[in-house]
Design a protein around this motif. Structure first.
Motif, PDB file in Angstrom:
ATOM      1  N   TYR A 250       2.475  -2.026  -0.786  1.00 28.34           N
ATOM      2  CA  TYR A 250       2.137  -2.413  -2.250  1.00 28.34           C
ATOM      3  C   TYR A 250       1.830  -3.986  -2.161  1.00 28.34           C
ATOM      4  N   LEU A 251       2.905  -4.685  -1.695  1.00 22.06           N
ATOM      5  CA  LEU A 251       2.683  -5.978  -1.718  1.00 22.06           C
ATOM      6  C   LEU A 251       1.769  -6.736  -0.711  1.00 22.06           C
ATOM      7  N   THR A 252       1.725  -6.084   0.445  1.00 21.08           N
ATOM      8  CA  THR A 252       0.338  -6.554   1.307  1.00 21.08           C
ATOM      9  C   THR A 252      -0.870  -6.288   0.651  1.00 21.08           C
ATOM     10  N   ARG A 253      -1.080  -5.385   0.000  1.00 21.60           N
ATOM     11  CA  ARG A 253      -2.347  -5.220  -0.716  1.00 21.60           C
ATOM     12  C   ARG A 253      -2.736  -5.921  -1.923  1.00 21.60           C
ATOM     13  N   VAL A 254      -1.622  -6.407  -2.546  1.00 22.16           N
ATOM     14  CA  VAL A 254      -1.686  -7.173  -3.928  1.00 22.16           C
ATOM     15  C   VAL A 254      -0.588  -8.129  -4.036  1.00 22.16           C
ATOM     16  N   PRO A 255      -0.313  -9.055  -3.032  1.00 26.58           N
ATOM     17  CA  PRO A 255       0.617 -10.036  -3.096  1.00 26.58           C
ATOM     18  C   PRO A 255       0.939 -10.795  -4.405  1.00 26.58           C
TER      19      PRO A 255
END
Length: 273
Positions: A250-255
């Motif tokens: 999730y964080l990789t896609r929307v940091p």
């Protein structure tokens, strides 16, 4: 993938091109996870029987409003289908077998009964994903009439939809064109499962909420917020390896997500053991 029998059937059904997905079957496979002994064919036959009876009542001239009036009379007056306004958040309102047996449901599950009967009498209709209140409409070009399956098949126009939205939100709402757009079959099933997800979250039944999210992601794997929610549900269940994988993705896609600091704290906490 190590799926239950019901999940496997659901997965197989949704592997088809969207227009070939059988909504009734898929909805019954969703219910089958709650009711492992559910006989899918029994309920498909029940829909066939309903449609055969409805067809006998159709007017000779198949004008859309007359067809709708005829289906309404059969479903709501003869069979007694109704919106469950007293216990809206009862999960049984979302299980298609229960809706058929109890004649009670919420907007989307009653819409599915209506869609399936209409399809079987050669009067195709489509779902309309209006916020907070699902509708249906005839699949006829330039015909802007809508049917509220939750309210006894009430026929509505765009102005009525705006008024209904304002009632639901308890404030004036501007009707956007996308509010009345037709949904495809995957979107329809996602909405059914999203209802179940929030019902179970409200009941603090984390495992069943997770099961709903898992199936949403089978339908639409790129729903990033569902990926996050699956990670958070894994976290609540103590499944830290799976939670870490989902939340890192999730964080990789929307940091720069608003909740990124909270997610990072959870990841740090899990890493510390």
């Amino acid at each position: 993938m190590n799926f239950s029998s019901a999940r496997q059937h659901f997965y197989q059904e949704i592997q088809q091109p969207d227009e070939n997905i059988d909504l009734a079957k898929a909805a019954l496979y969703i219910a089958q996870e709650e009711y492992p002994d559910l006989d899918v064919e029994h309920y498909l036959n029940a829909l066939d029987t309903m449609a055969a009876e409805a067809k006998k009542r159709l007017p000779i001239g198949r004008y859309p409003l007359r067809v709708i009036q005829s289906i309404n009379q059969y479903l709501y007056e003869d069979l007694g289908f109704a919106g469950n306004k007293k216990d809206y958040y009862d999960p049984r309102n979302s299980f298609f077998n229960d809706v058929i047996d109890r004649r009670l449901g919420i907007p989307i599950s009653l819409a599915l009964v209506y869609l399936e009967v209409a399809r079987r009498v050669d009067f195709p209709m489509v779902g309309v994903g209006m916020p907070l209140h699902f509708l249906i409409r005839p699949d006829i070009p330039d015909m802007e009439i809508f049917v509220d399956a939750f309210n006894n098949g009430e026929v509505m126009f765009a102005e009525d939809c705006q008024e209904r939205l304002s009632q639901i939100y308890q404030q004036s709402v501007t009707l956007q064109p996308e509010f009345l757009a037709a949904v495809n079959h995957r979107q329809f099933l996602v909405r059914m499962l999203t209802n179940l997800k929030y019902i179970y979250l409200k009941q603090q039944d984390i495992e069943k909420a997770l099961a709903a999210v898992e199936r949403i992601l089978l339908l639409l794997p790129d729903m990033i917020l569902e990926l996050r929610d699956r990670g958070l549900l894994y976290y609540q269940l103590g499944l830290y390896s799976q939670a870490t994988q989902d939340l890192q993705s999730y964080l990789t896609r929307v940091p720069d997500a608003e909740d990124a600091p909270v997610i990072r704290r959870l990841l740090t906490e899990m890493a510390r053991g």
